[in-house]
Motif scaffolding. Structure first.
Motif: not given
Length: 261
Positions: A230-239
């Protein structure tokens, strides 16, 4: 000891030959029967826009919001990298990605079979079948998200099987990273977290470890997998927060896009 070493060297040689075979048949498929479907043209069009984001006015240019806003971003992002940094058009980049990852898929299949059956012979047979399987060859030759999704999913499962067998925190971490990439390629990738949850409860109930060691192991593994995934997917969503993209692999609304599991 020498016999084991020599056998292992032969396995590596055979696996390399199978890998080269997989690359060869996929190159021939792309070279002789290139297929561009409707979805392929959409991905190529968006990739060209992403590669020229500032000049084109961003994601809004030439593509309707409803058409692309929910598309998982990894595959199109990979297609756009070729245009942006090496002047390789998205169609060619898609073919390269499909061929290379399609070849690497046989390595993942080999690792899964070897972990499950502890037999190099069966693992080589499985890898060979993956190299020549018509569906896998076709999927690797199409400019579609499955060309990235299937190899990353296979490697995620390979590390999951190995993590279960060896009780490895590191391999659970790699599993969650590959699964995060797969889920950012196709929506159904998130459902493969079920592999981890099934193991979690099985290990918690039936493990041979003492109760304290058992709880510590499953809790740490849970925290590693959840934080990385979820950390990696959140970073992409945030970008993507300032774009038209509304993609989110954790949205229950996205279930309607999963198609066949």
């Amino acid at each position: 000891m020498v016999r084991y070493f020599m056998d292992k060297k032969k396995v590596i040689v055979y696996l390399l030959l199978i890998f080269l075979l997989a690359l060869s048949v996929r190159i021939v498929k792309v070279w002789t029967k290139p297929i561009i479907c409707r979805d392929s043209t959409l991905y190529i069009s968006i990739a060209n826009i992403w590669a020229n984001f500032e000049a084109s006015g961003g994601y809004k240019a030439h593509v309707s919001r409803d058409t692309f806003s929910t598309i998982p971003p990894v595959y199109i992002f990979c297609l756009s990298l070729g245009r942006k940094y090496s002047k390789v058009n998205p169609e060619m980049m898609g073919n390269i990605i499909g061929i290379v990852l399609g070849g690497l898929l046989v390595v993942a299949v080999f690792c899964i079979a070897q972990s499950l059956f502890s037999s190099y012979e069966l693992a080589l047979v499985a890898a060979f079948l993956a190299a020549i399987h018509p569906y896998l060859i076709r999927m690797s030759s199409l400019i579609l998200r499955g060309a990235v999704y299937l190899p990353f999913l296979a490697f995620a499962l390979a590390f999951a099987v190995s993590a279960i067998k060896n009780r490895s925190y590191l391999k659970w971490g790699i599993y969650s990273l590959f699964l995060a990439i797969a889920s950012m390629t196709r929506f159904e990738g998130i459902f493969c977290l079920l592999v981890f949850f099934f193991w979690f409860f099985y290990e918690l109930i039936f493990s041979e470890l003492k109760i304290c060691a058992r709880i510590r192991y499953v809790v740490i593994s849970f925290l590693i997998v959840m934080s990385i995934f979820f950390g990696n997917t959140y970073i992409v969503r945030w970008s993507l927060r300032n774009t038209e993209s509304t993609w989110g692999n954790t949205d229950f609304f996205s279930l309607k896009y999963t198609g066949k599991f």
